[in-house]
Design a protein around this motif. Structure first.
Motif, PDB file in Angstrom:
ATOM      1  N   PRO A   2      51.948  30.438 115.968  1.00 16.44           N
ATOM      2  CA  PRO A   2      52.787  30.456 117.181  1.00 16.44           C
ATOM      3  C   PRO A   2      52.473  29.335 118.169  1.00 16.44           C
ATOM      4  N   SER A   3      51.305  28.730 118.057  1.00 15.29           N
ATOM      5  CA  SER A   3      50.943  27.665 118.997  1.00 15.29           C
ATOM      6  C   SER A   3      51.436  26.290 118.543  1.00 15.29           C
ATOM      7  N   LYS A   4      51.941  26.204 117.293  1.00 19.87           N
ATOM      8  CA  LYS A   4      52.389  24.916 116.769  1.00 19.87           C
ATOM      9  C   LYS A   4      53.908  24.799 116.774  1.00 19.87           C
ATOM     10  N   THR A   5      54.385  23.572 116.628  1.00 12.66           N
ATOM     11  CA  THR A   5      55.817  23.307 116.603  1.00 12.66           C
ATOM     12  C   THR A   5      56.226  22.882 115.202  1.00 12.66           C
ATOM     13  N   TYR A   6      57.257  23.542 114.658  1.00 15.09           N
ATOM     14  CA  TYR A   6      57.711  23.271 113.287  1.00 15.09           C
ATOM     15  C   TYR A   6      59.125  22.700 113.285  1.00 15.09           C
ATOM     16  N   ARG A   7      59.415  21.923 112.237  1.00 16.05           N
ATOM     17  CA  ARG A   7      60.711  21.270 112.112  1.00 16.05           C
ATOM     18  C   ARG A   7      61.729  22.280 111.559  1.00 16.05           C
ATOM     19  N   VAL A   8      62.677  22.661 112.396  1.00 20.24           N
ATOM     20  CA  VAL A   8      63.682  23.666 112.026  1.00 20.24           C
ATOM     21  C   VAL A   8      65.061  23.039 112.179  1.00 20.24           C
ATOM     22  N   PRO A   9      65.752  22.765 111.080  1.00 18.96           N
ATOM     23  CA  PRO A   9      67.069  22.130 111.170  1.00 18.96           C
ATOM     24  C   PRO A   9      68.138  23.107 111.664  1.00 18.96           C
ATOM     25  N   LEU A  10      69.223  22.551 112.197  1.00 19.60           N
ATOM     26  CA  LEU A  10      70.327  23.366 112.705  1.00 19.60           C
ATOM     27  C   LEU A  10      71.482  23.422 111.706  1.00 19.60           C
TER      28      LEU A  10
ATOM     29  N   VAL B 191      61.496  28.842 118.736  1.00 23.28           N
ATOM     30  CA  VAL B 191      61.921  28.433 120.078  1.00 23.28           C
ATOM     31  C   VAL B 191      61.447  26.999 120.285  1.00 23.28           C
ATOM     32  N   ASN B 192      62.398  26.062 120.195  1.00 27.28           N
ATOM     33  CA  ASN B 192      62.042  24.638 120.154  1.00 27.28           C
ATOM     34  C   ASN B 192      60.950  24.404 119.109  1.00 27.28           C
ATOM     35  N   GLY B 193      61.074  25.144 117.997  1.00 28.94           N
ATOM     36  CA  GLY B 193      60.157  24.965 116.881  1.00 28.94           C
ATOM     37  C   GLY B 193      58.939  25.852 116.900  1.00 28.94           C
ATOM     38  N   ARG B 194      58.747  26.644 117.964  1.00 24.98           N
ATOM     39  CA  ARG B 194      57.575  27.529 118.052  1.00 24.98           C
ATOM     40  C   ARG B 194      57.955  28.937 117.594  1.00 24.98           C
ATOM     41  N   PHE B 195      57.109  29.511 116.759  1.00 20.63           N
ATOM     42  CA  PHE B 195      57.412  30.769 116.088  1.00 20.63           C
ATOM     43  C   PHE B 195      57.265  31.970 117.019  1.00 20.63           C
ATOM     44  N   LEU B 196      58.252  32.868 116.920  1.00 21.04           N
ATOM     45  CA  LEU B 196      58.213  34.145 117.634  1.00 21.04           C
ATOM     46  C   LEU B 196      58.775  35.185 116.676  1.00 21.04           C
TER      47      LEU B 196
ATOM     48  N   LYS C 174      64.182  14.934 119.581  1.00 23.95           N
ATOM     49  CA  LYS C 174      62.917  14.309 119.974  1.00 23.95           C
ATOM     50  C   LYS C 174      61.743  15.229 119.632  1.00 23.95           C
ATOM     51  N   ILE C 175      61.897  16.530 119.931  1.00 21.88           N
ATOM     52  CA  ILE C 175      60.833  17.492 119.633  1.00 21.88           C
ATOM     53  C   ILE C 175      60.628  17.619 118.126  1.00 21.88           C
TER      54      ILE C 175
ATOM     55  N   ALA D 142      61.161  15.455 115.842  1.00 25.63           N
ATOM     56  CA  ALA D 142      60.613  14.234 115.227  1.00 25.63           C
ATOM     57  C   ALA D 142      59.108  14.299 115.075  1.00 25.63           C
ATOM     58  N   ASP D 143      58.463  15.009 115.990  1.00 27.99           N
ATOM     59  CA  ASP D 143      56.987  15.107 115.951  1.00 27.99           C
ATOM     60  C   ASP D 143      56.515  16.460 115.441  1.00 27.99           C
ATOM     61  N   ALA D 144      57.449  17.306 114.978  1.00 30.59           N
ATOM     62  CA  ALA D 144      57.086  18.660 114.556  1.00 30.59           C
ATOM     63  C   ALA D 144      56.499  18.664 113.155  1.00 30.59           C
ATOM     64  N   GLU D 145      55.763  19.735 112.816  1.00 26.12           N
ATOM     65  CA  GLU D 145      55.206  19.879 111.472  1.00 26.12           C
ATOM     66  C   GLU D 145      56.260  20.401 110.504  1.00 26.12           C
ATOM     67  N   GLU D 146      56.160  19.969 109.266  1.00 18.59           N
ATOM     68  CA  GLU D 146      57.148  20.323 108.256  1.00 18.59           C
ATOM     69  C   GLU D 146      57.038  21.797 107.863  1.00 18.59           C
ATOM     70  N   LYS D 147      55.819  22.306 107.732  1.00 19.33           N
ATOM     71  CA  LYS D 147      55.618  23.689 107.319  1.00 19.33           C
ATOM     72  C   LYS D 147      54.212  24.135 107.689  1.00 19.33           C
ATOM     73  N   PRO D 148      53.998  25.438 107.713  1.00 17.26           N
ATOM     74  CA  PRO D 148      52.657  25.959 108.027  1.00 17.26           C
ATOM     75  C   PRO D 148      51.686  25.692 106.883  1.00 17.26           C
ATOM     76  N   GLY D 149      50.399  25.754 107.215  1.00 17.86           N
ATOM     77  CA  GLY D 149      49.371  25.643 106.188  1.00 17.86           C
ATOM     78  C   GLY D 149      49.130  24.225 105.769  1.00 17.86           C
TER      79      GLY D 149
END
Length: 472
Positions: free
Chosen positions: A271-279, A420-425, A461-462, A464-471
């Motif tokens: 939850p503390s990281k940002t992931y790349r989630v396409p629309l 939420v902007n790439g952060r998991f909830l 922009k967010i 572009a710097d997000a992680e592709e996947k967990p782990g």
């Protein structure tokens, strides 16, 4: 002759007495008012419980589970719960309140059911199991639910110290294979018993779910106690009542829990990281230039997906310009008609009525046949012939599969889940859970705008710097 008349109280004594009487009277009024208000609320504003009167189901019990109440209670409640679930925390006080009314007649047996996507729940369950080995399960239970935002090793140790536990033994127990095996065992038991979410209960073998109010619990207990008393009146010993009820109970209600047992799961999203989630041009509510984008993965037959819609409605109302919600499909295998619902929303999306179809589907999740969704399309004024073609189209099914692939890449196993902007909830969060994360991400997004990023490009922009996947 002396004057025998009793002296009148001095002004100070009279004043002190008057104040004391007034304070006591006010306190009594407040107390009476509280209980009167509670009675009025229960009597007129809390609906009666929907009493389950069908089949009973038998839960697999090891015999070492945490328990409140006597072994010979007439009513046995088996609770499947998740320490990261807000609704599980919410139900604890009403349940204990109702049990207090039936002291001696109700026992509560706790089973761990950490859901996929709640990555902090398995270690919290192991911490509770470790506390149970030192006789402090319920105390740890209350601390964990009272501090759901801090389910980490440091906090677990602080709780253990607060409870006076042997810290070395606690840490060894909570990380042991025995702890993991017990949690896995509970999870498998819950899946067989019919749990698909939390909190979930078997009350003398009859299923209930959700954070029910105390009034409804009392009604459920009363109903089951009367049935138990009938067995007593027919000669069944009190201590054997539950066993007698379970004799003819069904061994299985569900096909298993949603996903793997806790110890077998891969690491999910942090939850503390940002992931790349396409629309991917999926159904959207809110403006393109919103500062915060919430991507939802949902299942139209999931009761918790339906429940979270009230919180999302508040998000839409309170953030009309700053939040957009993008809906992606995640029909679970245990909900066979949910896939038809997923295709129906996407077919309606082709004609600009995705959200209207979304609302219709959640209104009647038990009936999602193709015939029913076509009727929805007609009532929504869609071109029904075109809707039928899109509903059956391979392209529509591929969109559902693509959504599932995105969810799998992000290791988002359960529903509902959100980014939420790439952060998991995860889960059916209350509005406050969304608001906290929205405000954090809104502030970050506004900083990007202030530094020169156009509002319409903030999400890109967010990402572009997000992680592709967990782990790893």
């Amino acid at each position: 002759m002396s004057d025998a008349t009793t002296p009148a109280p001095t002004p100070n004594k009279r004043s002190t007495t008057s104040i004391l009487v007034a304070v006591l009277g006010f306190a009594a009024t407040i107390g009476v008012g509280f209980y009167a208000g509670q009675w009025v609320r229960d009597r007129f504003f809390v609906p009666s419980a929907k009493l389950e009167q069908g089949d009973r189901y038998r839960a697999d019990l090891r015999g070492d589970e945490p328990q409140l109440g006597p072994n010979d209670a007439l009513v046995t409640v088996i609770e499947y719960s998740d320490f990261q679930c807000p609704f599980c925390a919410k139900v604890t006080d009403p349940l204990k309140d109702a049990m207090g009314t039936y002291e001696g007649d109700v026992r509560l047996i706790f089973k761990h059911y950490p859901l996929p996507g709640h990555n902090l729940a398995p270690p919290a369950s192991q911490a509770a199991w470790a506390a149970h080995q030192q006789g402090k399960f319920w105390e740890m239970h209350d601390l964990l639910f009272g501090n759901q935002k801090k389910l980490d090793d440091k906090t677990f140790e602080a709780h253990a110290q607060q409870l006076g536990l042997d810290l070395a033994k606690f840490n060894a127990d909570r990380t042991s294979d025995a702890a993991k095996a017990a949690i896995d065992s509970d999870y498998v038991s819950g899946g067989k018993a019919g749990a698909t979410g939390t909190p979930y209960f078997l009350v003398n073998g009859r299923p209930y779910s959700g954070s029910l109010p105390a009034k409804q619990w009392r009604e459920i207990f009363e109903y089951e106690r009367e049935q138990a008393r009938q067995l007593e009146s027919q000669g069944t010993a009190r201590a054997e009542v539950y066993g007698a009820m379970m004799k003819d109970a069904k061994a299985q209600r569900g096909g298993g829990g949603p996903g793997k047992a806790p110890s077998q799961r891969d690491d999910g999203p942090d939850p503390s990281k940002t992931y790349r989630v396409p629309l991917d041009a999926r159904p959207q509510f809110g403006p393109d230039d919103a500062l915060v984008t919430i991507v939802e993965f949902s299942d139209f037959q999931c009761p918790f997906c339906k429940r979270v819609n009230a919180a999302l409605a508040d998000v839409k109302q309170n953030y009309p310009n700053d939040v957009r919600i993008v809906f992606r499909q995640r029909p679970l295998a245990m909900h066979p008609q949910a896939r038809v619902g997923a295709r129906a929303m996407l077919a309606a999306h082709r004609q600009g009525k995705a959200w209207e179809m979304h609302d219709r589907l959640f209104q009647s999740p038990s009936d999602m046949s193709e015939e029913t969704v076509k009727k929805h399309a007609q009532e929504l004024g869609l071109d029904v012939a075109m809707f039928e073609l899109d509903l059956a189209a391979a392209e529509t099914e591929q969109m559902v599969k693509d959504d599932e692939a995105v969810a799998n890449r992000l290791k988002s196993g359960g529903t509902p889940s959100f980014f939420v902007n790439g952060r998991f909830l995860s889960g059916a969060q209350p509005y406050e859970g969304f608001k906290t994360l929205i405000e954090e991400e809104k502030a970050k997004a506004q900083k990007l705008v202030d530094e020169g990023t156009p509002r319409g490009q903030v999400y890109d922009k967010i990402m572009a710097d997000a992680e592709e996947k967990p782990g790893k």
